[in-house]
Design an enzyme around this catalytic site. Structure first.
Site, mmCIF file in Angstrom:
data_model
loop_
_atom_site.group_PDB
_atom_site.id
_atom_site.type_symbol
_atom_site.label_atom_id
_atom_site.label_comp_id
_atom_site.label_asym_id
_atom_site.label_seq_id
_atom_site.Cartn_x
_atom_site.Cartn_y
_atom_site.Cartn_z
ATOM 1 N N HIS A 106 9.364 50.627 -23.044
ATOM 2 C CA HIS A 106 8.644 50.541 -21.765
ATOM 3 C C HIS A 106 7.210 51.008 -22.002
ATOM 4 C CE1 HIS A 106 8.329 50.283 -17.430
ATOM 5 N NE2 HIS A 106 7.664 51.425 -17.468
ATOM 6 N N ASP A 147 15.306 50.982 -16.863
ATOM 7 C CA ASP A 147 14.438 52.026 -17.444
ATOM 8 C C ASP A 147 14.998 53.434 -17.304
ATOM 9 O OD1 ASP A 147 12.607 50.007 -18.044
ATOM 10 O OD2 ASP A 147 11.584 50.221 -16.123
#
Ligand code: GRF
Length: 199
Positions: A106, A147
């Site tokens: 990410h 995430d």
């Protein structure tokens, strides 16, 4: 024997390429190699890019409960799954089967600036709008929430007063290309050690 990696990618595939190159450069010393690039988008630039190499490519339907993806990964005897710009949530059926063996990257310091809809320039726009002085790269294990899996590695970099979302995106992406292949390599080594301990 090198661990067999599948990369899942929906976008341009620059991290996929960095990972392929990293293991190719290690040649006989490599602990892992990319054997499959798969996408839910048949016209994904990553898939088109991988098609020019000797790596197998595949398109799968991501609208089911994960059965199609899981059977693809099993058909190719995949040890480690690497998400590189793959935007869909991974169904529990697959995250369970690959627990501890599925990674994502990410472009920010999770748990901040992550979650559904936080991808591409939106991430860097949010970082700049927040006034944060630092951003970075996070590699984490994949869970069935966007995430949110355990963090494996982070790399920090400064947000400059002159940064635009585009300039920040470019600097962060550059770091991703260095960090991600090395973290994938480390996790492949740890998984191999774990496998020999439980044999
Ligand atoms: C990267 O910024 C990565 O952090 C995020 O998606 C982007 C993929 O870029 N998950 P690319 O397709 O690897 O160039």
């Amino acid at each position: 024997m090198p661990s067999r990696i599948a990369v899942l990618a929906s976008g341009r595939g620059s991290n996929m390429q960095a990972i392929i190159d990293h293991f190719d450069n290690l040649a006989r010393e490599r602990v892992a190699k990319v054997v499959l690039v798969a996408s839910n988008k048949a016209d994904s630039p990553a898939l088109i890019r991988a098609a020019t190499s000797s790596i197998d490519i595949a398109h799968f339907n991501s609208a089911d409960d994960g059965s199609e993806l899981l059977s693809l990964l099993e058909t190719f005897h995949i040890d480690l799954v690497v998400l590189a710009g793959y935007l869909k949530r991974i169904p529990p059926k697959v995250t369970r089967a690959y627990s501890g063996r599925m990674l994502n990257i990410h472009p920010a310091l999770l748990p901040d600036f992550g979650g559904e809809g936080m991808y591409g320039l939106r991430v860097h726009e949010a970082v700049i709008a927040s006034g944060a002085r630092e951003t970075g790269v996070t590699v984490h294990l994949v869970s069935d929430e966007y995430d949110r899996g355990p963090i494996v590695a982070q790399w920090r970099l400064a947000v400059n007063a002159s940064d635009t979302p585009e300039s920040l995106a470019a600097r962060v992406l550059n770091v991703e290309h260095t960090v991600y292949p090395r973290v994938v390599e480390m996790v492949a080594i740890l998984n191999q050690l774990e496998a020999t301990r439980t044999d």
